[in-house]
Write a protein that holds these residues in place. Structure first.
Motif, PDB file in Angstrom:
ATOM      1  N   UNK A 283      39.208  97.237  40.175  1.00 19.15           N
ATOM      2  CA  UNK A 283      38.670  97.325  38.818  1.00 19.15           C
ATOM      3  C   UNK A 283      39.497  98.334  38.025  1.00 19.15           C
ATOM      4  N   UNK A 284      39.757  98.010  36.766  1.00 16.18           N
ATOM      5  CA  UNK A 284      40.378  98.977  35.857  1.00 16.18           C
ATOM      6  C   UNK A 284      39.388  99.235  34.730  1.00 16.18           C
ATOM      7  N   UNK A 285      39.065 100.517  34.510  1.00 17.03           N
ATOM      8  CA  UNK A 285      38.119 100.902  33.456  1.00 17.03           C
ATOM      9  C   UNK A 285      38.884 101.607  32.349  1.00 17.03           C
ATOM     10  N   UNK A 286      38.664 101.184  31.135  1.00 18.15           N
ATOM     11  CA  UNK A 286      39.289 101.825  29.989  1.00 18.15           C
ATOM     12  C   UNK A 286      38.309 101.852  28.835  1.00 18.15           C
ATOM     13  N   UNK A 287      38.534 102.746  27.899  1.00 17.66           N
ATOM     14  CA  UNK A 287      37.805 102.701  26.634  1.00 17.66           C
ATOM     15  C   UNK A 287      38.753 102.142  25.587  1.00 17.66           C
ATOM     16  N   UNK A 288      38.201 101.451  24.634  1.00 12.51           N
ATOM     17  CA  UNK A 288      39.008 100.854  23.563  1.00 12.51           C
ATOM     18  C   UNK A 288      38.314 101.114  22.231  1.00 12.51           C
ATOM     19  N   UNK A 289      39.080 101.194  21.139  1.00 15.29           N
ATOM     20  CA  UNK A 289      38.456 101.444  19.839  1.00 15.29           C
ATOM     21  C   UNK A 289      37.679 100.253  19.300  1.00 15.29           C
ATOM     22  N   UNK A 290      38.032  99.036  19.765  1.00 16.14           N
ATOM     23  CA  UNK A 290      37.359  97.838  19.253  1.00 16.14           C
ATOM     24  C   UNK A 290      37.664  96.659  20.174  1.00 16.14           C
ATOM     25  N   UNK A 291      36.954  95.562  19.945  1.00 18.99           N
ATOM     26  CA  UNK A 291      37.118  94.362  20.769  1.00 18.99           C
ATOM     27  C   UNK A 291      38.516  93.778  20.637  1.00 18.99           C
ATOM     28  N   UNK A 292      39.130  93.924  19.464  1.00 16.96           N
ATOM     29  CA  UNK A 292      40.467  93.376  19.253  1.00 16.96           C
ATOM     30  C   UNK A 292      41.475  94.000  20.213  1.00 16.96           C
ATOM     31  N   UNK A 293      41.260  95.264  20.553  1.00 17.34           N
ATOM     32  CA  UNK A 293      42.165  95.928  21.491  1.00 17.34           C
ATOM     33  C   UNK A 293      42.046  95.328  22.882  1.00 17.34           C
ATOM     34  N   UNK A 303      50.892  94.966  30.009  1.00 17.32           N
ATOM     35  CA  UNK A 303      49.577  95.412  30.458  1.00 17.32           C
ATOM     36  C   UNK A 303      48.804  94.290  31.143  1.00 17.32           C
ATOM     37  N   UNK A 304      49.075  93.064  30.778  1.00 17.78           N
ATOM     38  CA  UNK A 304      48.385  91.933  31.409  1.00 17.78           C
ATOM     39  C   UNK A 304      48.782  91.756  32.867  1.00 17.78           C
ATOM     40  N   UNK A 305      49.841  92.463  33.296  1.00 15.00           N
ATOM     41  CA  UNK A 305      50.273  92.377  34.693  1.00 15.00           C
ATOM     42  C   UNK A 305      49.484  93.317  35.607  1.00 15.00           C
ATOM     43  N   UNK A 306      48.654  94.175  35.037  1.00 17.60           N
ATOM     44  CA  UNK A 306      47.781  95.015  35.868  1.00 17.60           C
ATOM     45  C   UNK A 306      46.878  94.088  36.675  1.00 17.60           C
ATOM     46  N   UNK A 307      46.848  94.224  37.991  1.00 18.90           N
ATOM     47  CA  UNK A 307      46.090  93.281  38.815  1.00 18.90           C
ATOM     48  C   UNK A 307      44.642  93.081  38.372  1.00 18.90           C
ATOM     49  N   UNK A 308      43.946  94.148  38.013  1.00 16.59           N
ATOM     50  CA  UNK A 308      42.548  94.004  37.605  1.00 16.59           C
ATOM     51  C   UNK A 308      42.414  93.273  36.276  1.00 16.59           C
ATOM     52  N   UNK A 309      43.407  93.387  35.423  1.00 16.99           N
ATOM     53  CA  UNK A 309      43.392  92.630  34.174  1.00 16.99           C
ATOM     54  C   UNK A 309      43.606  91.155  34.469  1.00 16.99           C
ATOM     55  N   UNK A 310      44.540  90.859  35.354  1.00 14.10           N
ATOM     56  CA  UNK A 310      44.806  89.472  35.735  1.00 14.10           C
ATOM     57  C   UNK A 310      43.587  88.805  36.352  1.00 14.10           C
ATOM     58  N   UNK A 311      42.825  89.554  37.144  1.00 11.26           N
ATOM     59  CA  UNK A 311      41.676  88.969  37.847  1.00 11.26           C
ATOM     60  C   UNK A 311      40.411  88.933  37.008  1.00 11.26           C
ATOM     61  N   UNK A 312      40.449  89.503  35.804  1.00 10.15           N
ATOM     62  CA  UNK A 312      39.258  89.546  34.964  1.00 10.15           C
ATOM     63  C   UNK A 312      38.336  90.701  35.278  1.00 10.15           C
ATOM     64  N   UNK A 313      38.837  91.674  36.054  1.00 12.82           N
ATOM     65  CA  UNK A 313      38.020  92.822  36.450  1.00 12.82           C
ATOM     66  C   UNK A 313      38.332  94.047  35.592  1.00 12.82           C
ATOM     67  N   UNK A 314      38.578  93.810  34.321  1.00 12.37           N
ATOM     68  CA  UNK A 314      38.816  94.881  33.365  1.00 12.37           C
ATOM     69  C   UNK A 314      37.498  95.242  32.688  1.00 12.37           C
ATOM     70  N   UNK A 315      37.139  96.532  32.735  1.00  9.03           N
ATOM     71  CA  UNK A 315      35.988  97.042  31.992  1.00  9.03           C
ATOM     72  C   UNK A 315      36.541  97.758  30.777  1.00  9.03           C
ATOM     73  N   UNK A 316      36.414  97.149  29.611  1.00 11.21           N
ATOM     74  CA  UNK A 316      36.927  97.725  28.374  1.00 11.21           C
ATOM     75  C   UNK A 316      35.748  98.057  27.472  1.00 11.21           C
ATOM     76  N   UNK A 317      35.488  99.326  27.311  1.00 16.82           N
ATOM     77  CA  UNK A 317      34.299  99.781  26.593  1.00 16.82           C
ATOM     78  C   UNK A 317      34.629 100.072  25.133  1.00 16.82           C
ATOM     79  N   UNK A 318      34.104  99.270  24.191  1.00 12.78           N
ATOM     80  CA  UNK A 318      34.375  99.491  22.770  1.00 12.78           C
ATOM     81  C   UNK A 318      33.318 100.343  22.070  1.00 12.78           C
TER      82      UNK A 318
END
Length: 354
Positions: A283-293, A303-318
């Motif tokens: 899992x990769x956890x990040x904060x983001x300023x908005x959904x567009x990010x 950045x899409x090559x990060x394994x957790x991003x590729x697998x859909x296991x990105x937690x992006x908190x807007x």
């Protein structure tokens, strides 16, 4: 962009804060007189004097403080959680509400009879451009609490001319919330109450996390992904409360972070986006300023090559308020965050399992 002094967020947070910034809010009279009617510290006077060691030496508090000022994140929250209303505290620009405060602080202030907007509320001062020395001094404090902070030696010396200052023990922005609570409890003559508060908060977190067993054992990286910056990636180290929180609920910091931050005294490291594919974790956890990010991260060629991003296991908190509740973890913010943040982690954990 790398995190900056502006509360340990990436410089992108400064931009977000600028957009969301609330004007500096000062409640009560300018001389801090309102706080004289606020509940005083209920600590044990016979515990004083106390000596507290910290990164800049030691501070002696001769007697039970009546007027308590705080700077930076976390400290005011802990003071309130211990049942004490500070005479002054920073306003919350990032993640703040219309009161330049947070939902958890507002609830506790109301419980203590010192809601913002009333004559018993603390004075609030903006720290968007650095510590508000003059406004802190105007509250006429007996002690200034900065157990979790980014004070420099110069900041410490300036504040010490106002009142005794309790600084962080070792690393700027690196004090675990449990230790901040214990330090502040000692400074207020409430050491036993602080220990009880730590235990109760840890039990609350554990009980909530138990409802999400898929989280346990998952490896994680907690960082910041910013497609608009040259660096692209910042990674929070074991010195930061964000990874500490994930470890407290049974997750495991990824080997790539542990191996590249061993011995570091920083709360983050920069990581080249060119090496994003090396950031292996469930899992990769990040904060983001908005959904567009979030969308930009998924579409970014690196950045899409990060394994957790590729697998859909990105937690992006807007949600900036939710981001603040974990980033500036404390006994008031964590219980508030659990019902929202844990399901986000659970969804990512399910995605990591395929």
């Amino acid at each position: 962009m790398a995190p900056t002094r502006m509360r340990g967020f990436a410089a992108a947070a400064t931009a977000a804060a600028a957009i969301l910034a609330l004007s500096a809010c000062s409640t009560g009279p300018a001389d801090g007189g309102s706080s004289s009617d606020a509940p005083a510290a209920a600590g044990a006077a016979d515990q004083f004097p106390v000596t507290i060691e910290h990164a800049f030496g030691e501070t002696v508090i001769d007697e039970l403080p009546d007027r308590v000022a705080t700077v930076d994140w976390v400290n005011a929250d802990v003071v309130l959680a211990l049942g004490v209303v500070p005479v002054g505290m920073q306003s919350d620009e990032y993640g703040g509400n219309e009161n330049a405060s947070t939902p958890w602080k507002d609830a506790k202030l109301e419980e203590l009879g010192a809601a913002i907007g009333t004559d018993k509320a603390p004075v609030q001062y903006s720290e968007a451009d650095g510590y508000a020395f003059d406004e802190v001094a105007a509250t006429n404090p007996d002690v200034i609490l900065a157990a979790y902070s980014g004070l420099t030696q110069e900041d410490y010396d300036t504040l010490s001319e106002i009142a005794p200052v309790v600084a962080y023990p070792e690393v700027a922005y690196g004090t675990p919330w449990q230790e901040s609570t214990r330090i502040i409890g000692e400074a207020l003559g409430l050491a036993d109450e602080a220990e009880e508060l730590v235990t109760e908060t840890e039990e609350t977190v554990a009980a909530s996390a138990a409802d999400y067993p898929s989280i346990v054992g998952k490896t994680f990286i907690y960082g910041n992904l910013d497609p608009a910056s040259a660096e692209g990636v910042s990674i929070y180290t074991a010195n930061d409360n964000r990874p500490r929180f994930l470890e407290s609920i049974g997750m495991v910091q990824a080997d790539v972070v542990a191996e590249n931050t061993e011995g570091s005294e920083e709360f983050f490291i920069a990581w080249s986006a060119e090496r994003a594919n090396e950031l292996e974790s469930d899992i990769f956890v990040t904060w983001v300023p908005d959904e567009a990010t979030t969308e930009a991260i998924v579409e970014d060629p690196l950045l899409s090559q990060i394994p957790a991003v590729e697998s859909g296991a990105l937690v992006a908190d807007p949600d900036n308020t939710l981001t603040l509740s974990i980033s500036a973890a404390n006994p008031l913010s964590l219980p508030w965050a659990l019902d929202t943040f844990l399901p986000m982690l659970d969804e990512a954990a399910q995605a990591a399992e395929g």
